[in-house]
Design a protein around this motif. Structure first.
Motif, PDB file in Angstrom:
ATOM      1  N   LEU A  90       0.842  -1.208   0.000  1.00 47.41           N
ATOM      2  CA  LEU A  90       0.000   0.000   0.000  1.00 47.41           C
ATOM      3  C   LEU A  90       0.878   1.260   0.000  1.00 47.41           C
ATOM      4  O   LEU A  90       0.581   2.243  -0.683  1.00 47.41           O
ATOM      5  CB  LEU A  90      -0.941  -0.020   1.204  1.00 47.41           C
ATOM      6  CG  LEU A  90      -2.037  -1.101   1.115  1.00 47.41           C
ATOM      7  CD1 LEU A  90      -2.641  -1.388   2.487  1.00 47.41           C
ATOM      8  CD2 LEU A  90      -3.137  -0.681   0.124  1.00 47.41           C
ATOM      9  N   GLU A  91       1.953   1.182   0.750  1.00 45.54           N
ATOM     10  CA  GLU A  91       2.897   2.315   0.780  1.00 45.54           C
ATOM     11  C   GLU A  91       3.508   2.523  -0.617  1.00 45.54           C
ATOM     12  O   GLU A  91       3.651   3.663  -1.090  1.00 45.54           O
ATOM     13  CB  GLU A  91       3.976   2.015   1.826  1.00 45.54           C
ATOM     14  CG  GLU A  91       4.991   3.112   2.045  1.00 45.54           C
ATOM     15  CD  GLU A  91       4.349   4.458   2.383  1.00 45.54           C
ATOM     16  OE1 GLU A  91       4.715   5.435   1.705  1.00 45.54           O
ATOM     17  OE2 GLU A  91       3.491   4.531   3.279  1.00 45.54           O
ATOM     18  N   THR A  92       3.838   1.426  -1.292  1.00 47.29           N
ATOM     19  CA  THR A  92       4.398   1.512  -2.659  1.00 47.29           C
ATOM     20  C   THR A  92       3.387   2.170  -3.595  1.00 47.29           C
ATOM     21  O   THR A  92       3.727   3.038  -4.396  1.00 47.29           O
ATOM     22  CB  THR A  92       4.726   0.084  -3.192  1.00 47.29           C
ATOM     23  OG1 THR A  92       5.639  -0.515  -2.289  1.00 47.29           O
ATOM     24  CG2 THR A  92       5.305   0.120  -4.596  1.00 47.29           C
ATOM     25  N   ALA A  93       2.121   1.747  -3.483  1.00 52.78           N
ATOM     26  CA  ALA A  93       1.083   2.300  -4.363  1.00 52.78           C
ATOM     27  C   ALA A  93       0.902   3.797  -4.102  1.00 52.78           C
ATOM     28  O   ALA A  93       0.785   4.602  -5.025  1.00 52.78           O
ATOM     29  CB  ALA A  93      -0.235   1.561  -4.152  1.00 52.78           C
ATOM     30  N   ARG A  94       0.904   4.173  -2.832  1.00 48.06           N
ATOM     31  CA  ARG A  94       0.737   5.608  -2.516  1.00 48.06           C
ATOM     32  C   ARG A  94       1.888   6.422  -3.115  1.00 48.06           C
ATOM     33  O   ARG A  94       1.677   7.448  -3.760  1.00 48.06           O
ATOM     34  CB  ARG A  94       0.676   5.803  -0.993  1.00 48.06           C
ATOM     35  CG  ARG A  94       0.354   7.229  -0.585  1.00 48.06           C
ATOM     36  CD  ARG A  94       0.640   7.506   0.880  1.00 48.06           C
ATOM     37  NE  ARG A  94       1.995   7.182   1.280  1.00 48.06           N
ATOM     38  CZ  ARG A  94       3.067   7.917   0.991  1.00 48.06           C
ATOM     39  NH1 ARG A  94       2.936   9.035   0.320  1.00 48.06           N
ATOM     40  NH2 ARG A  94       4.261   7.524   1.364  1.00 48.06           N
ATOM     41  N   ALA A  95       3.123   5.924  -2.923  1.00 47.72           N
ATOM     42  CA  ALA A  95       4.290   6.660  -3.450  1.00 47.72           C
ATOM     43  C   ALA A  95       4.210   6.742  -4.976  1.00 47.72           C
ATOM     44  O   ALA A  95       4.528   7.784  -5.573  1.00 47.72           O
ATOM     45  CB  ALA A  95       5.578   5.975  -3.005  1.00 47.72           C
ATOM     46  N   ALA A  96       3.786   5.653  -5.619  1.00 49.98           N
ATOM     47  CA  ALA A  96       3.713   5.648  -7.087  1.00 49.98           C
ATOM     48  C   ALA A  96       2.676   6.661  -7.573  1.00 49.98           C
ATOM     49  O   ALA A  96       2.897   7.385  -8.556  1.00 49.98           O
ATOM     50  CB  ALA A  96       3.357   4.244  -7.591  1.00 49.98           C
ATOM     51  N   LEU A  97       1.542   6.751  -6.871  1.00 48.65           N
ATOM     52  CA  LEU A  97       0.503   7.704  -7.295  1.00 48.65           C
ATOM     53  C   LEU A  97       0.945   9.144  -7.028  1.00 48.65           C
ATOM     54  O   LEU A  97       0.581  10.060  -7.778  1.00 48.65           O
ATOM     55  CB  LEU A  97      -0.821   7.383  -6.607  1.00 48.65           C
ATOM     56  CG  LEU A  97      -1.470   6.090  -7.142  1.00 48.65           C
ATOM     57  CD1 LEU A  97      -2.584   5.606  -6.235  1.00 48.65           C
ATOM     58  CD2 LEU A  97      -2.002   6.284  -8.560  1.00 48.65           C
ATOM     59  N   GLU A  98       1.758   9.329  -6.006  1.00 46.83           N
ATOM     60  CA  GLU A  98       2.312  10.681  -5.804  1.00 46.83           C
ATOM     61  C   GLU A  98       3.283  11.019  -6.929  1.00 46.83           C
ATOM     62  O   GLU A  98       3.391  12.176  -7.359  1.00 46.83           O
ATOM     63  CB  GLU A  98       2.966  10.789  -4.425  1.00 46.83           C
ATOM     64  CG  GLU A  98       1.884  10.959  -3.368  1.00 46.83           C
ATOM     65  CD  GLU A  98       2.371  10.910  -1.942  1.00 46.83           C
ATOM     66  OE1 GLU A  98       3.596  10.834  -1.717  1.00 46.83           O
ATOM     67  OE2 GLU A  98       1.506  10.939  -1.044  1.00 46.83           O
TER      68      GLU A  98
END
Ligand code: HEM
Length: 403
Positions: free
Chosen positions: A182-190
């Motif tokens: 989930l942290e990876t997905a958040r960083a990618a969307l940022e």
């Protein structure tokens, strides 16, 4: 690469770019989308048609089409650049035989791959082979490179987010490993938001409108018309929408968005688009577990999940307000009326396309609109359950805001 394909590739990277760039500079000097009746411009326009026709004819004569799927797809893109440039400069009369070789090769490649026989955004971003640090472009204009680079990077970032979210499904929303995903997905969307910001700040509105956008138009292959290339033609964004629980294929509008793009994505993305909707969304899973057993790991993961949803909404809201409106809707206000019907990639009038994009922006940012589906209520419920778990009565708002 066979000899004739290598020759075509060299031409696309050199003479083709020179002809297009010279024409674009002439159009831009007069802030016109295209110029007719100017003899000095007929020469490069004709050269694109005839030299491309000759080189593509040699590929057909050689009869040795690529065997590897990736090479077939890349060749389809190159034939597509030629057809798109002929369309953009309006240099071939409808029904003229001069495009027959290109139509024939594009149809062969498209049917063998099971995709639309035209160039699409993936040809320019994910399948564009660089040589000496230079990828294939229509022109040597800086703004075209800026557009392709930032669009391509944003798509890669969306794909990184979707890959991470996909991996949560088999391990479950309360897994300690899901926190990392989930942290990876958040960083990618940022990152998506960051690439969109860079694009908005570095792309010149007029250059985009007059010299970049016109290559993405609808064009014919044989008797059929194929809609234009669209930076949204990849599956990751839709995988995210549905797996997160912000959209559903039970919504007829959304289902149409997914189905419509099917021929215009890569073969591997077609497989992913087909699988959309087959799994329960993460939002539903989070709610179920949070209602029954809100342990600390679940609460931590749910907070991360809400941050992923916020980042998704923010990136797409930015697309709407800082890319679609200023780069397309605003300049379209000064376009001659006879050009208005050709402004969108998908074909419908601009106002219809913009209203559809606004609907998508609302879905992705979970904004409530009367009579329209929205994940708002479920997200608020999850937020409430999470805040009980953390003892924090004032959770962050979920409404995404564009800058
Ligand atoms: C100057 C830059 C851009 C402009 C003017 C623009 C404009 C548009 C327009 C008009 C459409 C609707 C196409 C149609 O149906 O005719 C669209 C769709 C879309 N664009 Fe962009 N766009 C830009 C950059 C980007 C970037 C960088 C991304 C990030 C990957 C992106 C992602 C999408 C997506 C995903 C869709 C499809 C709708 C959907 O499934 O959500 N666009 N864009």
């Amino acid at each position: 690469m066979t000899t004739s394909v290598a020759r075509f590739d060299r031409w696309i990277r050199n003479e083709f770019v020179e002809y297009n760039t010279a024409l674009e500079e002439a159009y831009f000097a007069e802030r016109r989308e295209v110029l007719d009746g100017r003899p000095e411009l007929d020469e490069p326009k004709r050269a694109i048609v005839t030299e491309g026709h000759h080189l593509i004819g040699r590929i057909l004569d050689e009869g040795a089409l690529p065997v590897v799927e990736r090479e077939k797809y890349q060749l389809l893109g190159m034939v597509g650049y030629h057809l798109a440039a002929c369309r953009r400069h309006e240099s071939v009369a409808p029904g003229a035989e001069e495009l027959s070789a290109a139509w024939s090769l594009a149809s062969l490649l498209g049917s063998s791959l099971g995709v639309a026989p035209r160039f699409v955004f993936a040809h320019q971003a994910m399948y564009n082979p660089a040589s000496g640090g230079q990828f294939q472009t229509f022109t040597s204009l800086e703004d075209e490179a800026v557009f392709l680079t930032n669009n391509g990077l944003a798509v890669f970032a969306y794909q990184r987010a979707a890959e991470a979210i996909r991996r949560v499904v088999p391990i479950g929303v309360s897994s300690p490993l899901s926190a990392y995903l989930l942290e990876t997905a958040r960083a990618a969307l940022e990152d998506v938001l960051q690439f969109n910001r860079t694009l908005s700040k570095t792309l010149d509105v007029e250059r985009f409108f007059f010299n970049v956008r016109p290559y993405f138009k609808t064009y014919r292959v044989g008797n059929a018309e194929y809609r234009g290339a669209n930076a949204g033609d990849f599956s990751a964004i839709n995988e995210l929408d549905v797996l997160l629980g912000l959209a559903t294929t039970r919504d007829p509008f959304y289902q149409n968005v997914v189905v419509e793009k099917y021929p215009y994505v890569t073969p591997e993305d077609q497989v992913r688009l087909r699988a959309i909707g087959g799994e329960q969304s993460l939002l539903t899973r989070f709610l179920r577990e949070a209602e029954s057993s809100p342990d600390p790991q679940l609460v931590r993961n749910a907070e991360l999940f809400l941050a992923v949803c916020r980042a998704h909404g923010a990136a797409y809201t930015y697309h709407h307000h800082k890319l679609v409106l200023p780069f397309l809707v605003e300049p379209a206000k000064t376009a001659p009326p006879e050009r208005l019907s050709e402004l969108t990639a998908s074909g419908p009038p601009l106002a219809v396309v913009v209203s559809g994009l606004s609907y998508l922006a609302d879905l992705r940012s979970a904004r409530d609109r009367p009579g329209k589906p929205s994940a708002r209520k479920d997200l608020d419920r999850l937020r409430e359950l999470v805040s009980r778990g953390t003892g924090d009565g004032h959770p962050a708002s979920l409404t995404a805001t564009a800058e």
